[in-house]
Design an enzyme around this catalytic site. Structure first.
Site, PDB file in Angstrom:
ATOM      1  N   GLU A  17       0.820  -1.209   0.000  1.00 24.34           N
ATOM      2  CA  GLU A  17       0.000   0.000   0.000  1.00 24.34           C
ATOM      3  C   GLU A  17       0.856   1.262   0.000  1.00 24.34           C
ATOM      4  O   GLU A  17       0.521   2.260  -0.658  1.00 24.34           O
ATOM      5  CB  GLU A  17      -0.917   0.023   1.242  1.00 24.34           C
ATOM      6  N   LEU A  18       1.957   1.233   0.746  1.00 22.41           N
ATOM      7  CA  LEU A  18       2.799   2.430   0.830  1.00 22.41           C
ATOM      8  C   LEU A  18       3.457   2.724  -0.521  1.00 22.41           C
ATOM      9  O   LEU A  18       3.543   3.861  -0.958  1.00 22.41           O
ATOM     10  CB  LEU A  18       3.863   2.275   1.923  1.00 22.41           C
ATOM     11  N   LYS A  19       3.897   1.676  -1.174  1.00 23.14           N
ATOM     12  CA  LYS A  19       4.499   1.838  -2.499  1.00 23.14           C
ATOM     13  C   LYS A  19       3.531   2.574  -3.430  1.00 23.14           C
ATOM     14  O   LYS A  19       3.883   3.549  -4.083  1.00 23.14           O
ATOM     15  CB  LYS A  19       4.823   0.462  -3.074  1.00 23.14           C
ATOM     16  N   ILE A 430      26.062  -5.786 -23.751  1.00 18.74           N
ATOM     17  CA  ILE A 430      26.044  -6.621 -22.546  1.00 18.74           C
ATOM     18  C   ILE A 430      24.921  -7.655 -22.573  1.00 18.74           C
ATOM     19  O   ILE A 430      24.912  -8.598 -21.790  1.00 18.74           O
ATOM     20  CB  ILE A 430      25.958  -5.737 -21.282  1.00 18.74           C
ATOM     21  N   TRP A 560      20.547 -13.290  -5.218  1.00 21.67           N
ATOM     22  CA  TRP A 560      19.268 -12.602  -5.383  1.00 21.67           C
ATOM     23  C   TRP A 560      18.065 -13.511  -5.117  1.00 21.67           C
ATOM     24  O   TRP A 560      16.962 -13.256  -5.570  1.00 21.67           O
ATOM     25  CB  TRP A 560      19.199 -11.949  -6.778  1.00 21.67           C
ATOM     26  N   ASP A 598      26.873 -13.843 -16.704  1.00 19.05           N
ATOM     27  CA  ASP A 598      26.883 -12.603 -15.921  1.00 19.05           C
ATOM     28  C   ASP A 598      27.041 -12.876 -14.435  1.00 19.05           C
ATOM     29  O   ASP A 598      26.346 -13.717 -13.875  1.00 19.05           O
ATOM     30  CB  ASP A 598      25.549 -11.857 -16.115  1.00 19.05           C
ATOM     31  N   GLU A 664      31.614  -2.467 -15.494  1.00 21.53           N
ATOM     32  CA  GLU A 664      31.120  -1.101 -15.376  1.00 21.53           C
ATOM     33  C   GLU A 664      32.251  -0.168 -14.980  1.00 21.53           C
ATOM     34  O   GLU A 664      32.933  -0.413 -14.007  1.00 21.53           O
ATOM     35  CB  GLU A 664      30.025  -1.044 -14.315  1.00 21.53           C
ATOM     36  N   HIS A 693      23.019   4.001 -17.403  1.00 19.28           N
ATOM     37  CA  HIS A 693      22.035   4.350 -16.378  1.00 19.28           C
ATOM     38  C   HIS A 693      21.446   5.727 -16.597  1.00 19.28           C
ATOM     39  O   HIS A 693      20.526   6.137 -15.902  1.00 19.28           O
ATOM     40  CB  HIS A 693      22.671   4.258 -14.992  1.00 19.28           C
TER      41      HIS A 693
HETATM   42  N1  GLN Z   1      22.912  -9.559 -19.553  1.00 21.43           N
HETATM   43  C1  GLN Z   1      22.229  -8.705 -18.637  1.00 21.43           C
HETATM   44  C2  GLN Z   1      21.604  -7.540 -19.389  1.00 21.43           C
HETATM   45  O1  GLN Z   1      22.177  -7.090 -20.312  1.00 21.43           O
HETATM   46  C3  GLN Z   1      23.145  -8.175 -17.562  1.00 21.43           C
HETATM   47  C4  GLN Z   1      22.412  -7.365 -16.528  1.00 21.43           C
HETATM   48  C5  GLN Z   1      23.238  -6.868 -15.352  1.00 21.43           C
HETATM   49  O2  GLN Z   1      24.430  -6.810 -15.408  1.00 21.43           O
HETATM   50  N2  GLN Z   1      22.621  -6.491 -14.270  1.00 21.43           N
HETATM   51  O3  GLN Z   1      20.572  -7.052 -19.039  1.00 21.43           O
HETATM   52 ZN    ZN Z   2      25.553  -4.879 -15.598  1.00 27.36          ZN
END
Ligand code: GLN
Ligand code: ZN
Length: 752
Positions: A17-19, A430, A560, A598, A664, A693
């Protein structure tokens, strides 16, 4: 006497709800008062739930509109100058400007830096402290919340983040060592504590999770006095000092136990050494018995026995850490199969467990609950769903020939250079390409059954073909299929692996209004059938160029997820390593010649104490290698990492022995390059040449400059050119623009 304490309850709402309210408020769809009403209802509901679960010490001020560290920044008046705060009570506008940045004509500022809260997946806003920092109480929120609870009929225990954690989690600007502000901050903390005492709080909880870290002797020498000052301000109110997420080191333990605080909370789930501090403790303790960070039902008998064996006098029992890191309530769960559901316990159930422990130790009540718990715990121990002997036996076969590639990198490189015949500065991406609205809508429709499997497949094929064409047109050397079939890089694999299950309700807060719903790894993990071959193969058939296969690595999948607690994490990671290995083998058999695995979460799995790093890095690196090393020399293994700060684990990154790593760098370009300066990375590297990003498209020259810089530190024949992460959050126009410039930059450098 035993008392049950709740040391922090989730706040995002059982149904998030808060979200929802926050996001509506930010969009301008609801007013500030509406937001406050939602919050007020949630708090009341939380207090009621805690009471109904039999909690004696109910928390308040564990609620937050965004983050408890940000709340502390406001409480202490530590708002950085750029937010143009007027020095009065910090209002919501300033609060959210710090949380999310502000882009209005009056205030155009970025947010505070955000970083991971210890080794959890929760992120906090980093206090920014300056040499001339001053502090004064600047938020009434904690006190108002205490009074609100009182008015609603709940006698609560306010929770605040302690001064040591606040300072040490903060960052000092202009060379300030934040602990040097301790003398300045203590008086304000004392005022806060005294205010709660004056309002009538019987208990005040001070959270000092920083005490579980390795602290230097200067900090250790200040612990006792700091705590004593706080206790002095509390007068006859009692102070519950909480430490959590790990053991207290011996030196810290001495100081804390010698202080005047009334009760010390110890994490007894993750802290194995902490258990030894319980028996004959002269201090009253709060025992963190129930795992606050995982979803498994507690073995209650075991905990009851522990309490009976170790404690004689008064004691508090609680979850190991605040329940912020647990999902809300298992009763809301609709997806997990019943056989597995009976093994689980979410925040509300964890409080109920504590109350059963109390009942059983005290007067032998709650017998029925204990019996059903014992049956569930027993069922999990022996369930066929969990135990797969083939998988268990397979991890026993791990040896050097499974972990290592057939030849060393220099030998492989010779073979690969010849067969791939790539130009100098080869370009690649990537993995993911823009997940535009049509992609997300098609997936949602397919999941709801509004789009049949065949049409969905067709849609994904078209997307993939189109993306391959675009990459060919731009002139990218090693192309990818785009990952349109994937929702999330862990969930996609978890859904296809044995030993995983998924919840409908298991959300935990990640930051602000954002929640994650981690998969649950309940049993031995294996891969019944190929997971990605269909898409990689399809993509490879569309083009003459090389298509890179795309997998998520074992440590990231582990990190994760909610991981089973009935065997060491290492074993679970090894099982996932083998599952990925099977996939790698199948990709190779099906003509995929480059495979990327990855591992963005390798670093975040680091234990909190340095002494434990080596062991973790050894097995986690091996798990990656188990997944990769099955291939021939001719097959090129790539890996990818993001979230910076590689300096302290760079030799482990090299030990992964991937042929190519993309990493990165663009946000922290200098730092990473200096790391490479100090450590001669032996294999090929693609330092991210632009920051995905941000929607900003950098110029060709900027990228060129970065590649040139990298080429000074790494032999240019081993440098790749790529963005710094996947492109799924970006739009197509900026993606094409940026990649075109990136390819041009590489081409110009080749010519030079
Ligand atoms: N292969 C993934 C992508 O390109 C890598 C994502 C990540 O590094 N968090 O989305
Ligand atoms: Zn990444």
């Amino acid at each position: 006497m035993i008392q049950v304490a709740s040391i922090g309850y989730p706040r995002i709402g059982p149904k998030r709800e808060l979200k929802k309210a926050l996001e509506q408020f930010w969009k301008g769809d609801i007013q500030e008062q509406d937001l406050h009403n939602v919050a007020k209802n949630l708090r009341k509901q939380n207090w009621q739930t805690q009471k109904d679960c039999g909690v004696d010490l109910i928390s308040c001020n564990d609620f937050s509109f965004y983050d408890q560290v940000l709340d502390a920044i406001c409480l202490l008046g530590a708002v950085p100058k750029r937010y143009k705060w007027d020095g009065n009570e910090v209002n919501l506008k300033t609060y959210f400007a710090m949380a999310r940045g502000s882009q209005t004509s009056e205030l155009d500022v970025p947010a505070l830096e955000m970083t991971k809260w210890f080794d959890t997946n929760y992120h906090y806003l980093v206090p920014e402290l300056s040499k001339d920092q001053s502090f004064k109480i600047s938020s009434n929120k904690p006190f108002a919340e205490y009074e609100e609870a009182k008015q609603a009929g709940f006698n609560t225990k306010p929770v605040i983040l302690g001064p040591l954690s606040f300072l040490l989690l903060g960052k000092g600007i202009d060379g300030l060592n934040t602990i040097d502000l301790l003398d300045k901050i203590i008086p304000v903390y004392k005022e806060v504590v005294k205010k709660f005492a004056d309002l009538g709080a019987e208990w005040i909880q001070i959270d000092e999770p920083i005490l579980v870290k390795d602290l230097d002797s200067n900090v250790v020498s200040k612990i006792k006095n700091t705590l004593n000052e706080l206790k002095q301000a509390a007068g006859s109110s009692k102070i519950l000092l909480t430490t959590y997420f790990e053991d207290l080191n011996e030196d810290v333990k001495e100081e804390v136990f010698a202080s005047d605080v009334d009760v010390i909370h110890l994490d007894l789930v993750r802290g194995t050494k902490n258990k030894g501090y319980v028996k004959n403790s002269k201090k009253q303790l709060s025992l963190g018995l129930v795992d606050g960070r995982n979803v498994w039902k507690t073995n209650l008998q075991e905990k009851i026995d522990f309490v009976k064996d170790n404690v004689s006098g008064d004691v508090i029992i609680a979850s190991s850490c605040p329940l912020l890191h647990s999902p809300y309530d298992l009763e809301l769960e609709q997806k997990v199969p019943d056989e597995i559901k009976r093994w689980l316990s979410f925040a509300k159930q964890k409080l109920q467990e504590l109350s059963v422990i109390k009942g059983c130790v005290n007067e032998g009540s709650h017998k029925e609950e204990l019996e059903s718990n014992t049956a569930d715990v027993q069922d999990r121990k022996t369930s066929k769903l969990i135990h797969d002997d083939a998988v268990k036996n397979r991890i026993k076969t791990i040896n050097q020939s499974i972990v290592n590639r057939k030849s060393s990198y220099p030998e492989r490189a010779v073979v690969q250079k010849e067969i791939f015949a790539l130009p100098k500065y080869p370009t690649t991406t990537i993995g993911s390409f823009p997940q535009t609205t049509d992609v997300r809508q098609a997936r949602a429709k397919f999941k709801r059954g509004e789009l049949d499997g065949q049409s969905y497949d067709k849609f994904l094929e078209e997307k993939t073909i189109d993306t391959i064409k675009k990459q060919e047109e731009i002139g990218i050397d090693v192309i990818v299929h785009g990952e349109f079939e994937r929702n999330d890089m862990v969930e996609y694999f978890g859904e296809q692996l044995k030993g995983f299950t998924f919840t409908s309700s298991g959300f935990v807060q990640s930051y602000g209004s954002r929640c994650v719903k981690p998969p649950i790894i309940f049993g031995n993990v294996s891969r019944p059938k190929p997971m990605t071959v269909r898409w990689s193969k399809f993509a490879q058939e569309q083009t003459k160029q090389i298509v890179k296969g795309m997998l998520t690595g074992p440590i990231t999948i582990l990190q994760w997820s909610f991981v089973r607690d009935d065997q060491p994490r290492k074993f679970t990671a090894q099982e996932i390593g083998f599952a990925i290995r099977d996939e790698v083998e199948d990709l190779e058999k099906n003509g995929i010649r480059m495979i990327q695995i990855d591992e963005p979460a390798l670093r975040e799995g680091l234990p909190l104490k340095k002494k434990d790093w080596k062991e973790y890095l050894t097995w986690s690196v091996d798990c990656f290698k188990i997944s990769a090393a099955v291939v021939k020399d001719e097959t090129q293994i790539h890996t990818h990492m993001c979230y910076a700060e590689f300096e302290d684990i760079i030799d482990s990154i090299a030990a992964l022995d991937a042929d190519v790593i993309s990493i990165e760098t663009s946000r922290s370009r200098m730092e990473l390059l200096t790391t490479f300066e100090k450590f001669k990375y032996p294999n090929e590297v693609g330092p991210g040449v632009y920051d995905i990003h941000s929607p900003r498209v950098p110029s060709k020259d900027e990228m060129k400059e970065l590649i040139q810089k990298a080429s000074k530190l790494i032999d240019p024949s081993r440098v790749w050119v790529n963005p710094d992460c996947g492109l799924k959050t970006r739009g197509w126009p900026e993606t094409i623009d940026a990649l075109t410039k990136m390819v041009d930059a590489a081409k110009e450098l080749r010519a030079e």
